[in-house]
Scaffold this motif. Structure first.
Motif, PDB file in Angstrom:
ATOM      1  N   VAL A  54       1.033  -9.997 -25.379  1.00  0.00           N
ATOM      2  CA  VAL A  54       0.751  -8.653 -25.903  1.00  0.00           C
ATOM      3  C   VAL A  54       0.281  -8.737 -27.359  1.00  0.00           C
ATOM      4  O   VAL A  54      -0.637  -8.027 -27.773  1.00  0.00           O
ATOM      5  N   ALA A  55       0.900  -9.626 -28.134  1.00  0.00           N
ATOM      6  CA  ALA A  55       0.467  -9.805 -29.521  1.00  0.00           C
ATOM      7  C   ALA A  55      -0.984 -10.284 -29.587  1.00  0.00           C
ATOM      8  O   ALA A  55      -1.755  -9.862 -30.457  1.00  0.00           O
ATOM      9  N   GLY A  56      -1.362 -11.181 -28.680  1.00  0.00           N
ATOM     10  CA  GLY A  56      -2.740 -11.647 -28.633  1.00  0.00           C
ATOM     11  C   GLY A  56      -3.711 -10.535 -28.284  1.00  0.00           C
ATOM     12  O   GLY A  56      -4.784 -10.423 -28.877  1.00  0.00           O
ATOM     13  N   LEU A  57      -3.348  -9.697 -27.322  1.00  0.00           N
ATOM     14  CA  LEU A  57      -4.199  -8.560 -26.961  1.00  0.00           C
ATOM     15  C   LEU A  57      -4.336  -7.592 -28.127  1.00  0.00           C
ATOM     16  O   LEU A  57      -5.427  -7.061 -28.384  1.00  0.00           O
ATOM     17  N   THR A  58      -3.236  -7.371 -28.835  1.00  0.00           N
ATOM     18  CA  THR A  58      -3.293  -6.495 -30.015  1.00  0.00           C
ATOM     19  C   THR A  58      -4.211  -7.085 -31.081  1.00  0.00           C
ATOM     20  O   THR A  58      -4.985  -6.369 -31.722  1.00  0.00           O
ATOM     21  N   GLY A  59      -4.113  -8.402 -31.261  1.00  0.00           N
ATOM     22  CA  GLY A  59      -4.998  -9.058 -32.221  1.00  0.00           C
ATOM     23  C   GLY A  59      -6.465  -8.909 -31.847  1.00  0.00           C
ATOM     24  O   GLY A  59      -7.317  -8.713 -32.714  1.00  0.00           O
ATOM     25  N   GLU A  60      -6.782  -9.003 -30.546  1.00  0.00           N
ATOM     26  CA  GLU A  60      -8.165  -8.830 -30.105  1.00  0.00           C
ATOM     27  C   GLU A  60      -8.672  -7.431 -30.435  1.00  0.00           C
ATOM     28  O   GLU A  60      -9.817  -7.251 -30.870  1.00  0.00           O
ATOM     29  N   LEU A  61      -7.824  -6.429 -30.250  1.00  0.00           N
ATOM     30  CA  LEU A  61      -8.214  -5.058 -30.586  1.00  0.00           C
ATOM     31  C   LEU A  61      -8.450  -4.906 -32.083  1.00  0.00           C
ATOM     32  O   LEU A  61      -9.398  -4.244 -32.514  1.00  0.00           O
ATOM     33  N   LEU A  62      -7.575  -5.518 -32.888  1.00  0.00           N
ATOM     34  CA  LEU A  62      -7.720  -5.431 -34.336  1.00  0.00           C
ATOM     35  C   LEU A  62      -8.993  -6.118 -34.811  1.00  0.00           C
ATOM     36  O   LEU A  62      -9.673  -5.634 -35.730  1.00  0.00           O
ATOM     37  N   ILE A  63      -9.319  -7.264 -34.216  1.00  0.00           N
ATOM     38  CA  ILE A  63     -10.544  -7.959 -34.584  1.00  0.00           C
ATOM     39  C   ILE A  63     -11.765  -7.110 -34.246  1.00  0.00           C
ATOM     40  O   ILE A  63     -12.741  -7.035 -35.017  1.00  0.00           O
ATOM     41  N   ARG A  64     -11.728  -6.438 -33.108  1.00  0.00           N
ATOM     42  CA  ARG A  64     -12.847  -5.567 -32.733  1.00  0.00           C
ATOM     43  C   ARG A  64     -12.996  -4.423 -33.735  1.00  0.00           C
ATOM     44  O   ARG A  64     -14.100  -4.107 -34.186  1.00  0.00           O
ATOM     45  N   VAL A  65     -11.867  -3.812 -34.108  1.00  0.00           N
ATOM     46  CA  VAL A  65     -11.910  -2.727 -35.099  1.00  0.00           C
ATOM     47  C   VAL A  65     -12.396  -3.244 -36.437  1.00  0.00           C
ATOM     48  O   VAL A  65     -13.173  -2.593 -37.144  1.00  0.00           O
ATOM     49  N   TYR A  66     -11.948  -4.451 -36.822  1.00  0.00           N
ATOM     50  CA  TYR A  66     -12.327  -5.050 -38.105  1.00  0.00           C
ATOM     51  C   TYR A  66     -13.836  -5.235 -38.198  1.00  0.00           C
ATOM     52  O   TYR A  66     -14.469  -4.852 -39.184  1.00  0.00           O
ATOM     53  N   HIS A  67     -14.429  -5.819 -37.155  1.00  0.00           N
ATOM     54  CA  HIS A  67     -15.860  -6.099 -37.198  1.00  0.00           C
ATOM     55  C   HIS A  67     -16.701  -4.836 -37.034  1.00  0.00           C
ATOM     56  O   HIS A  67     -17.683  -4.636 -37.753  1.00  0.00           O
ATOM     57  N   GLU A  68     -16.322  -3.963 -36.104  1.00  0.00           N
ATOM     58  CA  GLU A  68     -17.134  -2.785 -35.860  1.00  0.00           C
ATOM     59  C   GLU A  68     -16.944  -1.733 -36.944  1.00  0.00           C
ATOM     60  O   GLU A  68     -17.878  -0.993 -37.262  1.00  0.00           O
ATOM     61  N   GLN A  97     -11.503 -15.291 -34.559  1.00  0.00           N
ATOM     62  CA  GLN A  97     -12.350 -14.541 -33.644  1.00  0.00           C
ATOM     63  C   GLN A  97     -11.740 -14.420 -32.243  1.00  0.00           C
ATOM     64  O   GLN A  97     -12.260 -13.659 -31.424  1.00  0.00           O
ATOM     65  N   ARG A  98     -10.680 -15.168 -31.973  1.00  0.00           N
ATOM     66  CA  ARG A  98     -10.084 -15.145 -30.632  1.00  0.00           C
ATOM     67  C   ARG A  98      -8.569 -15.306 -30.703  1.00  0.00           C
ATOM     68  O   ARG A  98      -8.023 -16.304 -30.233  1.00  0.00           O
ATOM     69  N   PRO A  99      -7.880 -14.340 -31.278  1.00  0.00           N
ATOM     70  CA  PRO A  99      -6.417 -14.454 -31.419  1.00  0.00           C
ATOM     71  C   PRO A  99      -5.682 -14.532 -30.086  1.00  0.00           C
ATOM     72  O   PRO A  99      -4.589 -15.095 -30.021  1.00  0.00           O
ATOM     73  N   LEU A 100      -6.285 -14.007 -29.018  1.00  0.00           N
ATOM     74  CA  LEU A 100      -5.626 -14.082 -27.712  1.00  0.00           C
ATOM     75  C   LEU A 100      -5.457 -15.525 -27.265  1.00  0.00           C
ATOM     76  O   LEU A 100      -4.484 -15.863 -26.586  1.00  0.00           O
ATOM     77  N   HIS A 101      -6.396 -16.407 -27.645  1.00  0.00           N
ATOM     78  CA  HIS A 101      -6.285 -17.812 -27.259  1.00  0.00           C
ATOM     79  C   HIS A 101      -5.108 -18.489 -27.956  1.00  0.00           C
ATOM     80  O   HIS A 101      -4.513 -19.415 -27.412  1.00  0.00           O
ATOM     81  N   ALA A 102      -4.775 -18.033 -29.162  1.00  0.00           N
ATOM     82  CA  ALA A 102      -3.643 -18.613 -29.879  1.00  0.00           C
ATOM     83  C   ALA A 102      -2.327 -18.071 -29.349  1.00  0.00           C
ATOM     84  O   ALA A 102      -1.463 -18.821 -28.875  1.00  0.00           O
TER      85      ALA A 102
END
Length: 340
Positions: free
Chosen positions: A304-318, A249-254
């Protein structure tokens, strides 16, 4: 009875058949020598109980005639529902195929090598029936009959490593004999080789897990599909499951956290070298310059990879409509707390 070989996302309703209480799911791969006894033992264990049941044997692309044997056994056993996969996909996919076809209120899994004892199933179901605070029962082979070091050593290492990394403390992650409430299975999806981590996945979706000692028998027919190399595959899969459980749920933190650990010292190194350069010294040949540049570049890429992951998670859930959380029914109020 024909073998079900067509994939689908959910079991089709069968109007003339009652929904069973228990669905037993068994992945099968090159176990023709064990199938007759396996089906007979499951039937004997559950026909003597008060629960209705179905047995879903998922043949994972066997080439030893297992599919034919399953078809013959199902001809006079209405509770046996064989499934034939088009090729060998692996145990996780075979289990998922069985889960998608299971109709019971409780779902039980075990291996097809006769090392698990179906006679332990009624006790597991009874525990789930009588205690609503338990969602999953995981078998514990406390007296294992495997003598080969190539099987016992990887199991010990894997159990300790997985328990430490996932914080789901179990004695025996490798025991295939497990029982679940249906809603827990509906919340998880298996792929790759995630069958080893079903307790961790179940905990992540809110399951309350209990361990139960079960019987274990030595393999007498067929060959084991496991070896010492499984330990190395478990380590790789463990990296995935830890990331999935902690940072899905929070790839940016990783990625961002690791990126900051690299970016910060990289920037400090470059600032130091910049000050040295201003003093008139040559820094072009210093290895420290390369270290600073690489640390900054790698840190920036990870952020940048973390930010991309956050966008993907948003797309995945919505986009998929998948829930970010699960709920459970509130317990019944105590009798003393009810109003007259």
């Amino acid at each position: 009875m024909p073998i079900d070989s067509h994939p689908r996302t959910a079991p089709s309703p069968i109007a003339d058949e009652a929904i069973p209480d228990i669905s037993v799911v068994i992945p099968v791969y090159h176990e023709r020598e064990n199938l007759h006894d396996l089906v007979a033992r499951v039937g004997e264990a559950l026909e003597a109980t008060r629960w209705s049941f179905e047995l879903i044997c998922v043949d994972d692309g066997s080439r030893d005639g297992s599919q034919q044997i399953l078809a013959e056994l199902a001809a006079d056993r209405p509770w046996l529902r064989p499934v034939a996969l088009a090729r060998n996909y692996g145990q996780s996919t075979a289990l998922q195929a069985g889960f998608e076809r299971a109709r019971g209120r409780y779902i039980v899994t075990l291996d097809g090598d006769l090392q698990n004892d179906p006679l332990d199933i009624p006790a597991m179901i009874e525990r789930l029936e009588t205690d609503p605070s338990v969602d999953m029962i995981s078998g514990w082979r406390h007296q294992r009959q495997d003598k080969a070091l190539s099987r016992r050593l990887p199991s010990v290492l894997a159990n300790r490593l997985i328990s430490w990394a996932t914080d789901v403390r179990l004695h025996d992650y490798g025991c295939a004999l497990k029982a679940y409430r249906r809603e827990i299975i509906e919340r998880i999806h298996l792929y790759g080789e995630l069958h080893r981590f079903i307790p961790s996945l179940a905990r992540e979706v809110g399951a309350r897990i209990e361990e139960m000692p079960v019987r274990h028998h030595a393999r007498t027919r067929g060959q084991s599909k496991y070896g010492i190399d499984r330990t190395f595959r478990v380590i790789l899969d463990l990296v995935l499951i830890v990331f999935f459980l902690r940072y899905r749920q929070r790839p940016l933190h990783a990625f961002g956290g690791l990126g900051l650990w690299l970016l910060t010292p990289g920037l400090l190194i470059l600032l130091y070298l910049f000050a040295v350069k201003l003093s008139g010294e040559d820094i072009g040949a210093r290895p420290l310059l390369m270290v600073g540049v690489m640390a900054v570049l790698m840190g920036a890429q990870l952020i940048v990879a973390g930010l991309t992951g956050e966008l993907l998670i948003r797309v995945y859930h919505e986009g998929s409509g998948r829930p970010q959380y699960h709920t459970r029914d509130l317990p019944e109020p105590a009798a003393s707390g009810r109003h007259a």
